[in-house]
Write a protein that holds these residues in place. Structure first.
Motif, PDB file in Angstrom:
ATOM      1  N   VAL A  53       0.827  -1.203   0.000  1.00 55.65           N
ATOM      2  CA  VAL A  53       0.000   0.000   0.000  1.00 55.65           C
ATOM      3  C   VAL A  53       0.865   1.258   0.000  1.00 55.65           C
ATOM      4  CG1 VAL A  53      -1.620   1.336   1.397  1.00 55.65           C
ATOM      5  CG2 VAL A  53      -2.006  -1.102   1.050  1.00 55.65           C
ATOM      6  N   LEU A  54       1.883   1.304   0.846  1.00 55.16           N
ATOM      7  CA  LEU A  54       2.748   2.479   0.890  1.00 55.16           C
ATOM      8  C   LEU A  54       3.489   2.680  -0.424  1.00 55.16           C
ATOM      9  CD1 LEU A  54       4.139   2.216   4.531  1.00 55.16           C
ATOM     10  CD2 LEU A  54       2.744   4.068   3.598  1.00 55.16           C
ATOM     11  N   HIS A  55       3.954   1.591  -1.009  1.00 51.01           N
ATOM     12  CA  HIS A  55       4.641   1.693  -2.296  1.00 51.01           C
ATOM     13  C   HIS A  55       3.694   2.239  -3.364  1.00 51.01           C
ATOM     14  CE1 HIS A  55       6.303   0.248  -6.163  1.00 51.01           C
ATOM     15  NE2 HIS A  55       7.463   0.499  -5.586  1.00 51.01           N
ATOM     16  N   ALA A  56       2.450   1.789  -3.341  1.00 50.00           N
ATOM     17  CA  ALA A  56       1.473   2.262  -4.312  1.00 50.00           C
ATOM     18  C   ALA A  56       1.227   3.752  -4.174  1.00 50.00           C
ATOM     19  CB  ALA A  56       0.161   1.496  -4.144  1.00 50.00           C
ATOM     20  N   ILE A  57       1.077   4.217  -2.930  1.00 50.84           N
ATOM     21  CA  ILE A  57       0.822   5.638  -2.701  1.00 50.84           C
ATOM     22  C   ILE A  57       1.935   6.490  -3.306  1.00 50.84           C
ATOM     23  CG2 ILE A  57       0.633   7.427  -0.933  1.00 50.84           C
ATOM     24  CD1 ILE A  57      -0.578   5.301   0.921  1.00 50.84           C
ATOM     25  N   ALA A  58       3.174   6.067  -3.098  1.00 50.79           N
ATOM     26  CA  ALA A  58       4.319   6.903  -3.481  1.00 50.79           C
ATOM     27  C   ALA A  58       4.829   6.654  -4.888  1.00 50.79           C
ATOM     28  CB  ALA A  58       5.457   6.691  -2.480  1.00 50.79           C
ATOM     29  N   HIS A  59       4.585   5.452  -5.440  1.00 51.47           N
ATOM     30  CA  HIS A  59       5.309   5.094  -6.663  1.00 51.47           C
ATOM     31  C   HIS A  59       4.452   4.705  -7.862  1.00 51.47           C
ATOM     32  CE1 HIS A  59       9.228   5.326  -4.761  1.00 51.47           C
ATOM     33  NE2 HIS A  59       8.741   4.631  -3.736  1.00 51.47           N
ATOM     34  N   TRP A  60       3.173   4.460  -7.685  1.00 54.10           N
ATOM     35  CA  TRP A  60       2.380   4.125  -8.865  1.00 54.10           C
ATOM     36  C   TRP A  60       2.341   5.289  -9.848  1.00 54.10           C
ATOM     37  CZ3 TRP A  60      -2.668   1.116  -7.233  1.00 54.10           C
ATOM     38  CH2 TRP A  60      -2.296  -0.181  -6.839  1.00 54.10           C
ATOM     39  N   GLN A  61       2.472   6.479  -9.309  1.00 57.05           N
ATOM     40  CA  GLN A  61       2.470   7.673 -10.151  1.00 57.05           C
ATOM     41  C   GLN A  61       3.320   8.739  -9.479  1.00 57.05           C
ATOM     42  OE1 GLN A  61      -1.450   9.089 -11.074  1.00 57.05           O
ATOM     43  NE2 GLN A  61      -0.742  10.739 -12.364  1.00 57.05           N
ATOM     44  N   ALA A  62       4.159   9.404 -10.264  1.00 58.19           N
ATOM     45  CA  ALA A  62       4.963  10.493  -9.723  1.00 58.19           C
ATOM     46  C   ALA A  62       4.042  11.662  -9.368  1.00 58.19           C
ATOM     47  CB  ALA A  62       6.002  10.928 -10.749  1.00 58.19           C
ATOM     48  N   PRO A  63       4.450  12.511  -8.415  1.00 61.65           N
ATOM     49  CA  PRO A  63       3.605  13.660  -8.067  1.00 61.65           C
ATOM     50  C   PRO A  63       3.243  14.487  -9.288  1.00 61.65           C
ATOM     51  CG  PRO A  63       5.398  13.431  -6.497  1.00 61.65           C
ATOM     52  CD  PRO A  63       5.668  12.446  -7.594  1.00 61.65           C
ATOM     53  N   LEU A  64       1.967  14.799  -9.432  1.00 58.24           N
ATOM     54  CA  LEU A  64       1.499  15.570 -10.580  1.00 58.24           C
ATOM     55  C   LEU A  64       1.474  17.069 -10.305  1.00 58.24           C
ATOM     56  CD1 LEU A  64      -1.519  13.405 -11.816  1.00 58.24           C
ATOM     57  CD2 LEU A  64       0.749  13.593 -12.851  1.00 58.24           C
ATOM     58  N   LEU A  65       1.169  17.425  -9.050  1.00 56.71           N
ATOM     59  CA  LEU A  65       0.939  18.828  -8.734  1.00 56.71           C
ATOM     60  C   LEU A  65       1.841  19.379  -7.641  1.00 56.71           C
ATOM     61  CD1 LEU A  65      -2.959  18.660  -8.712  1.00 56.71           C
ATOM     62  CD2 LEU A  65      -1.537  19.675 -10.487  1.00 56.71           C
ATOM     63  N   SER A  66       2.304  18.518  -6.733  1.00 55.79           N
ATOM     64  CA  SER A  66       3.038  19.031  -5.577  1.00 55.79           C
ATOM     65  C   SER A  66       3.961  17.977  -4.987  1.00 55.79           C
ATOM     66  CB  SER A  66       2.044  19.499  -4.495  1.00 55.79           C
ATOM     67  OG  SER A  66       2.712  19.906  -3.332  1.00 55.79           O
ATOM     68  N   LEU A 157      -5.082  12.583  -4.564  1.00 56.51           N
ATOM     69  CA  LEU A 157      -4.621  11.587  -5.525  1.00 56.51           C
ATOM     70  C   LEU A 157      -3.929  10.428  -4.819  1.00 56.51           C
ATOM     71  CD1 LEU A 157      -3.193  13.984  -8.276  1.00 56.51           C
ATOM     72  CD2 LEU A 157      -5.288  12.615  -8.410  1.00 56.51           C
ATOM     73  N   GLN A 158      -3.130  10.749  -3.816  1.00 54.83           N
ATOM     74  CA  GLN A 158      -2.451   9.690  -3.068  1.00 54.83           C
ATOM     75  C   GLN A 158      -3.455   8.832  -2.295  1.00 54.83           C
ATOM     76  OE1 GLN A 158       0.876  10.931  -0.717  1.00 54.83           O
ATOM     77  NE2 GLN A 158       1.832  12.085  -2.375  1.00 54.83           N
ATOM     78  N   GLY A 159      -4.479   9.471  -1.743  1.00 58.71           N
ATOM     79  CA  GLY A 159      -5.498   8.719  -1.042  1.00 58.71           C
ATOM     80  C   GLY A 159      -6.231   7.749  -1.950  1.00 58.71           C
ATOM     81  N   GLU A 160      -6.481   8.153  -3.190  1.00 60.34           N
ATOM     82  CA  GLU A 160      -7.139   7.256  -4.143  1.00 60.34           C
ATOM     83  C   GLU A 160      -6.251   6.056  -4.460  1.00 60.34           C
ATOM     84  OE1 GLU A 160     -10.183   7.224  -5.199  1.00 60.34           O
ATOM     85  OE2 GLU A 160     -10.605   8.993  -3.993  1.00 60.34           O
ATOM     86  N   ARG A 161      -4.944   6.278  -4.547  1.00 60.62           N
ATOM     87  CA  ARG A 161      -4.047   5.140  -4.796  1.00 60.62           C
ATOM     88  C   ARG A 161      -4.047   4.169  -3.615  1.00 60.62           C
ATOM     89  NH1 ARG A 161      -1.016   9.264  -7.346  1.00 60.62           N
ATOM     90  NH2 ARG A 161       0.560   9.491  -5.721  1.00 60.62           N
ATOM     91  N   LEU A 162      -4.175   4.708  -2.394  1.00 58.22           N
ATOM     92  CA  LEU A 162      -4.292   3.832  -1.234  1.00 58.22           C
ATOM     93  C   LEU A 162      -5.529   2.947  -1.369  1.00 58.22           C
ATOM     94  CD1 LEU A 162      -3.829   4.621   2.487  1.00 58.22           C
ATOM     95  CD2 LEU A 162      -5.968   3.652   1.731  1.00 58.22           C
ATOM     96  N   TYR A 163      -6.660   3.536  -1.721  1.00 51.89           N
ATOM     97  CA  TYR A 163      -7.892   2.763  -1.877  1.00 51.89           C
ATOM     98  C   TYR A 163      -7.711   1.645  -2.902  1.00 51.89           C
ATOM     99  CZ  TYR A 163     -10.565   6.382   0.617  1.00 51.89           C
ATOM    100  OH  TYR A 163     -11.060   7.245   1.556  1.00 51.89           O
ATOM    101  N   LEU A 164      -7.121   1.979  -4.043  1.00 47.71           N
ATOM    102  CA  LEU A 164      -6.970   0.993  -5.118  1.00 47.71           C
ATOM    103  C   LEU A 164      -6.006  -0.117  -4.714  1.00 47.71           C
ATOM    104  CD1 LEU A 164      -6.824   3.352  -8.227  1.00 47.71           C
ATOM    105  CD2 LEU A 164      -8.721   1.894  -7.510  1.00 47.71           C
ATOM    106  N   ALA A 165      -4.897   0.244  -4.084  1.00 53.08           N
ATOM    107  CA  ALA A 165      -3.924  -0.774  -3.675  1.00 53.08           C
ATOM    108  C   ALA A 165      -4.521  -1.700  -2.620  1.00 53.08           C
ATOM    109  CB  ALA A 165      -2.659  -0.111  -3.141  1.00 53.08           C
TER     110      ALA A 165
END
Length: 206
Positions: A53-66, A157-165
């Motif tokens: 889950v942590l890897h998904a939050i940080a690495h599935w997608q690079a920061p888009l806005l901040s 966006l990071q929270g959504e990646r947590l949900y998906l992972a």
């Protein structure tokens, strides 16, 4: 910064997470199947699941806005992880302690109180907390006012990646009651609490 100094002074307390194994392929199916529940399994969260889950939050997608968003995790019942608050370092896939270790029941009580006495937070095996580094969002190329907005959008966006992972892991935890991917989000904003970071929100998967 103070945080960097704290981390540097406690290298022996850093926890290296196991390698993550990948990411889901059918994202639309995960979105369609995701549900929010407030009754969690009584078993501990496997360390591998936390790592994924942590890897998904940080690495599935690079920061888009901040780049100002920071990820913390409060471990109530995670296998191999002491009950305390931890900061996730995505560059090294490590957890660094943010608070002294304590007993799980005391930590659950503190977490519940911090979330305005919501039982769902105290009952979760792990609670993810986002904060925003003030210096980082103030240095946004578009200006501090827009940087503040960018940071909160990035948190979402990071929270959504947590949900998906978490949803992707639901069927990969033998012997565990399903529900990892059916967590609940709790928003919070503490601009005036002092220090170098603002509160962003928290999510508590079972």
């Amino acid at each position: 910064s103070t945080l960097a100094t704290t981390i540097a002074a406690e290298p022996a307390d850093a926890l290296q997470l196991p390698p993550a194994t990948g990411r889901p392929t059918d994202v639309l199916k995960l979105i369609a199947a995701r549900r929010s529940i407030r009754r969690y399994a009584a078993t501990s969260l496997p360390l591998q699941a936390l790592s994924e889950v942590l890897h998904a939050i940080a690495h599935w997608q690079a920061p888009l806005l901040s780049n100002a968003v920071r990820i913390d995790m409060v471990a109530h019942a995670v296998q191999g992880v002491a009950p305390r608050a931890w900061r996730y370092d995505g560059a090294t896939h490590r957890l660094h302690p943010r608070t002294p270790a304590t007993d799980a029941n005391t930590l659950r009580t503190q977490s519940r109180r911090a979330a305005l006495d919501q039982d769902v937070i105290g009952d979760a095996a792990a609670v993810f907390v986002w904060s925003i580094d003030r210096a980082a969002w103030s240095a946004d190329p578009s200006g501090a006012a827009r940087g503040w907005r960018h940071a909160f959008l990035e948190t979402g966006l990071q929270g959504e990646r947590l949900y998906l992972a978490a949803g992707a892991l639901d069927h990969e935890l033998p012997g565990r009651e399903p529900g990892l991917g059916r967590d609940v989000g709790v928003g919070a904003d503490e601009e005036e609490r002092g220090g170098d970071e603002d509160g962003g929100g928290c999510d508590g998967p079972p």
